[in-house]
Design an enzyme around this catalytic site. Sequence first.
Site, short mmCIF file in Angstrom:
data_model
loop_
_atom_site.label_atom_id
_atom_site.label_comp_id
_atom_site.label_asym_id
_atom_site.label_seq_id
_atom_site.Cartn_x
_atom_site.Cartn_y
_atom_site.Cartn_z
N ASN A 1 0.83 -1.21 0.00
CA ASN A 1 0.00 0.00 0.00
C ASN A 1 0.87 1.26 0.00
O ASN A 1 0.39 2.34 0.33
CB ASN A 1 -0.90 0.03 1.23
CG ASN A 1 -1.75 -1.23 1.35
OD1 ASN A 1 -2.45 -1.59 0.42
ND2 ASN A 1 -1.68 -1.89 2.49
N HIS B 1 -13.87 -2.90 6.41
CA HIS B 1 -12.67 -3.56 6.93
C HIS B 1 -12.93 -4.29 8.26
O HIS B 1 -13.76 -3.85 9.06
CB HIS B 1 -11.60 -2.48 7.14
CG HIS B 1 -10.23 -2.99 7.40
ND1 HIS B 1 -9.68 -3.05 8.66
CD2 HIS B 1 -9.28 -3.47 6.56
CE1 HIS B 1 -8.44 -3.51 8.58
NE2 HIS B 1 -8.18 -3.78 7.32
N GLU C 1 -15.87 2.90 4.47
CA GLU C 1 -14.56 3.29 3.96
C GLU C 1 -14.80 4.29 2.85
O GLU C 1 -15.90 4.32 2.28
CB GLU C 1 -13.82 2.06 3.40
CG GLU C 1 -13.47 1.03 4.47
CD GLU C 1 -12.77 -0.20 3.90
OE1 GLU C 1 -12.03 -0.08 2.90
OE2 GLU C 1 -12.98 -1.28 4.46
N SER D 1 -10.84 -1.38 0.00
CA SER D 1 -9.56 -2.05 -0.24
C SER D 1 -9.66 -3.19 -1.24
O SER D 1 -8.72 -3.42 -1.99
CB SER D 1 -8.98 -2.55 1.07
OG SER D 1 -9.88 -3.41 1.71
N ASP E 1 -13.61 5.95 6.99
CA ASP E 1 -12.25 5.41 7.09
C ASP E 1 -11.55 5.68 5.76
O ASP E 1 -11.90 5.11 4.74
CB ASP E 1 -12.35 3.91 7.39
CG ASP E 1 -11.00 3.20 7.47
OD1 ASP E 1 -10.02 3.71 6.89
OD2 ASP E 1 -10.93 2.13 8.11
N HIS F 1 -7.32 4.07 2.48
CA HIS F 1 -6.78 3.93 1.12
C HIS F 1 -6.92 5.20 0.28
O HIS F 1 -6.59 5.21 -0.90
CB HIS F 1 -7.46 2.77 0.40
CG HIS F 1 -7.11 1.45 1.01
ND1 HIS F 1 -5.95 0.77 0.72
CD2 HIS F 1 -7.77 0.71 1.93
CE1 HIS F 1 -5.91 -0.34 1.43
NE2 HIS F 1 -7.00 -0.41 2.18
N LYS G 1 -0.18 3.68 4.91
CA LYS G 1 -0.36 3.28 3.52
C LYS G 1 0.28 4.33 2.60
O LYS G 1 1.50 4.39 2.52
CB LYS G 1 -1.83 3.02 3.26
CG LYS G 1 -2.19 1.69 3.94
CD LYS G 1 -3.63 1.31 3.95
CE LYS G 1 -3.75 -0.06 4.61
NZ LYS G 1 -4.97 -0.27 5.34
#
Length: 384
Positions: free
Chosen positions: A44, A130, A174, A178, A203, A206, A237
Site C-alpha cells: 500500500n 474492513h 470506507e 480495499s 475510514d 486507502h 499506507k
Amino acid sequence: MARVEEILKERAYKGLLRTLRPSLCRKDGCITIDGKSYVDFCSNDYLGLSCHPKLKKASKKSIDALGTGTCASRLLSGDLEIHHTLEEATAAFKGKESALVFNSGYQANIGIISALYKEGDVVFSDKLNHASIIDGILLSGAKLIRFFHNDAGHLATLLKKERGKYKEALIITESIFSMEGDAAPLKELAALKEKYNCALMVDEAHATGIFGKHGAGMVEEQGVTEGVDYLMGTFGKALGSFGAYLACSKKIKDFLINTCRSFIYSTSLPAAVIAANLAALEVIHDEPLRRKRLLEHAAYFRNCLLKRGFRIRGSSQIVPLIIGESAGAACASDLLKKRGIWVLPIRPPTVPLKEARLRFSLSFSHDKEILKNIVNDLEKIIPV
Ligand SMILES: *Cc1c(COP(=O)(O)O)cnc(C)c1O
C-alpha cells in the site's frame, strides 16, 4: 488443543493456509523474496513515501534527539510535543477542529467505535467494511446492521425501518474500498445521516494522500468534510509510515482521551514514527505530482485492461482483476510471479464466491512500461 490441529489441517486441505514470506529487501516498488526480486503490487506504499529521503531523514534526526521508544502511554510520560505537532498538522490537513493520533488503524477503529457506542445503539455498516470496523462494532455491543455495498438506497430503507428502535446511531464506511478499489457515495451518506439523526464515520485508509485537491482524501474530493463527524485514516499506507488518526471536534477528542481503551492502554508511537508522519504530510503538500502520476497510471492500466476485455472493478489506484474461480486466480498469480510480478490472489471468503481476483495495488514507483508488460502477460495467461 485439538481445534488447533483441525483448523490448520482444514486450511491446508482447502489450499487456504496463510503463511508468512519474509523479504530481505523492499524499496521503490520492488520486493526481494527467497533471493528473487519482484515488482511489488501487494504493497500500500502508493506514493513510494516509505523510501522518501525526507521521511528517512526526519526519522533518523528524531531518534538522535528523543531515542527509539516512548516507553509509556500518552497519559503517563509517553506524550511528546511532536505528537501534538502532528495532531495539529493532521487536523489542518483534514479540515477538522482537532485530531487524535492512534498507534494503528486497527487500534483506532476498534477503540473509537467501542468508546462512542454501546448496547442500545445501532451501527449501519457497509457490507465490505474492513475487519477493524466490524471488530469495533462487535466490541461496542451496539446492534450491527449491514447495508449492501455502496448502496445508499438500501441504507435508506434500513434507516427508515430500524433507526427508531435505537438510541444513538452511526453510519460507517470506507471512502476507497480495499478489495474493490471503488469510492463510497459520501454525499448521499451525509444526507442520510442528517435525515435520520445519525453520526457519520469515514475510514480513509486507502484515500489519504491520493484524492482531493490537497491530497486529504475522498472526503475532500467529494466536498463532505463538514458532514463527516469522525474522519479516520492511517499513516501506514500512502503516507509510507505507521499509525493512524481521527480528525474530529475538540470535544470528541477530549472524550476519547478519557475513554478510548486502545488509546489509553498502549504505549505511544515512537518519535521516529511521528516525525516521519509529519514529513509525509509535508511531502503530500510539496509533491502533488506523485498522486497525479499515480492516478494517471491507474487510469492507463484500467484502460488497457478494459480494451483487452478483462473484468476489472473500481476507480482508484487499487485495480481488482476479477478471475472467478480460486484456482484460476492462484494459477495466474503463480504465472505472474515467474515473470517477476508479485501480486497475490484474493479468494473467498475475503471476497464473494466466484469472484476470486488479483488485486493490483499500484505505486508511484511503477512506470508505465511495467504496467504495459503486465497487460501483455495477462493476455497470454488468462483467457478472456
Ligand atoms: C489497513 C486498514 C486499516 C488498518 O490500519 P493499520 O494502520 O494497518 O492497522 C483500517 N481500515 C482500513 C480500511 C484499512 O485498509
